[in-house]
Write an enzyme that holds these catalytic residues in place. Structure first.
Site, PDB file in Angstrom:
ATOM      1  N   ASP A 197      -3.406   7.965   7.667  1.00  0.00           N
ATOM      2  CA  ASP A 197      -4.607   6.933   8.689  1.00  0.00           C
ATOM      3  C   ASP A 197      -3.869   6.274   9.754  1.00  0.00           C
ATOM      4  O   ASP A 197      -4.711   4.950  10.216  1.00  0.00           O
ATOM      5  CB  ASP A 197      -5.210   5.952   7.439  1.00  0.00           C
ATOM      6  CG  ASP A 197      -4.042   5.612   6.985  1.00  0.00           C
ATOM      7  OD1 ASP A 197      -3.160   5.431   7.190  1.00  0.00           O
ATOM      8  OD2 ASP A 197      -4.711   4.917   5.731  1.00  0.00           O
ATOM      9  N   HIS A 208      -0.431   4.282   6.839  1.00  0.00           N
ATOM     10  CA  HIS A 208       0.439   5.290   5.826  1.00  0.00           C
ATOM     11  C   HIS A 208       0.599   6.743   6.500  1.00  0.00           C
ATOM     12  O   HIS A 208       0.343   7.131   6.729  1.00  0.00           O
ATOM     13  CB  HIS A 208       0.204   5.404   4.690  1.00  0.00           C
ATOM     14  CG  HIS A 208      -1.043   3.812   4.437  1.00  0.00           C
ATOM     15  ND1 HIS A 208      -2.543   3.376   5.236  1.00  0.00           N
ATOM     16  CD2 HIS A 208      -0.198   2.318   3.673  1.00  0.00           C
ATOM     17  CE1 HIS A 208      -2.858   2.208   4.375  1.00  0.00           C
ATOM     18  NE2 HIS A 208      -1.426   1.668   4.112  1.00  0.00           N
ATOM     19  N   SER A 239       0.591  -1.196   0.660  1.00  0.00           N
ATOM     20  CA  SER A 239       0.123   0.312   0.128  1.00  0.00           C
ATOM     21  C   SER A 239       1.048   1.360   0.020  1.00  0.00           C
ATOM     22  O   SER A 239       0.489   2.828  -0.086  1.00  0.00           O
ATOM     23  CB  SER A 239      -0.841  -0.168   1.397  1.00  0.00           C
ATOM     24  OG  SER A 239       0.137   0.005   2.241  1.00  0.00           O
TER      25      SER A 239
END
Ligand SMILES: *[C@@H]1O[C@H](CO)[C@@H](O)[C@H](O)[C@H]1NC(C)=O
Ligand SMILES: *[C@@H]1O[C@H](CO)[C@@H](O)[C@H](O)[C@H]1NC(C)=O
Length: 370
Positions: free
Chosen positions: A344, A347, A45
């Site tokens: 978040d 990340h 991610s």
């Protein structure tokens, strides 16, 4: 006096000679060669620009506030805006990389195979240990995509090597989720450390395959100091103040990612001997992040929220839990993500990625636009 002078002179030549030997032994330059015509990314991610949202249209990154800073709407990037790979593409003078699963996209300048939640090791490895991974394409699956893509652009090894001769391939960062899932499922640091050498092996095997396919310039990033990330600070919270370092990060988790990074750098050194003509660089995400955290007060970040997520539930670290950010259950973004490092809880914000990218681009000589 003269004797001493002579001794110094000898020393000088000795140093000069060993220096030249060192330079010769070091072989390939520690910088990439411009121009780069295509960029490829395997990863998780940290570099997914829209693959996992095409597999799971309800993933949190498909919703606001993801993408609110750039491009202004969700793209599947796990941040409020651009990622490190976006800044790298810009520095190389290339368009932003399109995700492999975007069937309409142009791949003339490379492909992004990265998938959020991806592990370097196979899902079956984690399932056998009772650790539930995310059902997303692991490194092995991304390599299959890479092979399939290559078949679509070239048909002989020579032709493929030609196609890849002016390319740059990022293998990773990987290891984040191989460690992260286990921590959030309360596995011991020792248990995780025991399998980290396998994670490194998987990354090295992938790098070897990419080089054998014809890529001559690869960058293998190390892991972040995950002990400074809100999600892991939340799961590893301890009453013992000696568990934390001077920046407020969890020492045990940072030691784990340092262990991974040290092993990876050693393995890359061997890989350079195996492929003396390839340029194989290590991207130091760990220290790029640490200097960002240390210098945050002078870079315009809000010093009261350095270890808190911009988007999350109220709490000491505002961590993301079960995808609270961009989730109907709540979790709103802070008014100004530019003054936060963490987006978040897992990340980073665009601003943090931008600052880290500046360090990486300069250290790795990735600026091809000058
Ligand atoms: C691809 O492009 C066509 C025509 O512009 C559009 O109708 C379609 O929705 C696009 N598909 C995807 C998967 O983005
Ligand atoms: C890496 O490749 C070697 C040689 O093919 C293999 O034995 C090993 O299992 C691979 N390791 C991982 C973790 O995939």
């Amino acid at each position: 006096m003269w004797l001493q002078y002579r001794a110094n002179l000898c020393l000088f030549f000795l140093v000069l000679i060993s220096f030249s030997i060192f330079v010769v032994a070091a072989g390939a330059p520690l910088q990439i060669r411009c121009p780069i015509q295509s960029l490829y990314q395997l990863g998780d991610s940290i570099s997914d620009t829209g693959n996992v949202v095409r597999l799971f249209p309800i993933a949190p990154s498909s919703r606001r506030p993801y993408g609110e800073t750039f491009p202004g709407y969700p793209t599947g990037r796990w941040s409020d805006g651009r990622l490190i790979i976006d800044y790298i593409a810009l520095a190389l003078g290339l368009p932003l990389l399109n995700p492999y699963l975007d069937k309409n996209a142009s791949f003339n300048n490379g492909v992004n195979f990265a998938a959020a939640g991806s592990t370097a090791l196979k899902s079956s490895f984690f399932l056998a240990k009772g650790i539930l991974p995310q059902p997303v394409p692991s490194l092995g699956v991304q390599l299959k995509w890479f092979r399939k893509y290559l078949k679509s652009i070239c048909s002989t090894p020579t032709e493929c090597a030609n196609k890849l001769s002016r390319s740059l391939v990022f293998v990773g960062e990987f290891g984040y989720n191989d460690i992260g899932f286990a921590i959030s499922q309360r596995r011991s640091i020792q248990e995780i450390q025991n399998y980290i050498p396998l994670v490194t092996q998987a990354v090295i095997n992938a790098t070897r395959e990419v080089i054998k396919a014809g890529a001559s310039q690869v960058i293998v990033p190390g892991n972040f100091p995950l002990g400074c990330f809100p999600y892991y600070l939340f799961y590893g919270a301890s009453d013992d103040p000696t568990s934390y370092d001077d920046l407020g990060c969890l020492k045990s988790v940072n030691k784990l990612t340092t262990f991974e990074n040290t092993g990876l750098q050693g393995a890359l050194e061997s890989l350079r001997k195996e492929f003396p003509n390839a340029i194989i660089l290590y991207a130091d995400y760990y220290n790029a992040f640490q200097s960002l955290l240390r210098e945050a007060p002078t870079l315009g970040f809000d010093t009261t929220n350095l270890l808190k997520a911009c988007c999350g539930i109220e709490g000491q670290y505002n961590p993301l839990d079960l995808g609270f950010c961009g989730n109907l259950l709540g979790g709103r973004a802070c008014p100004n993500p530019n003054v936060y490092i963490h987006w978040d809880g897992i990340h980073l914000t665009q601003e943090a990625y931008r600052r880290m990218s500046q360090t990486l681009i300069s250290n790795l000589g990735l600026n091809c636009t000058q």
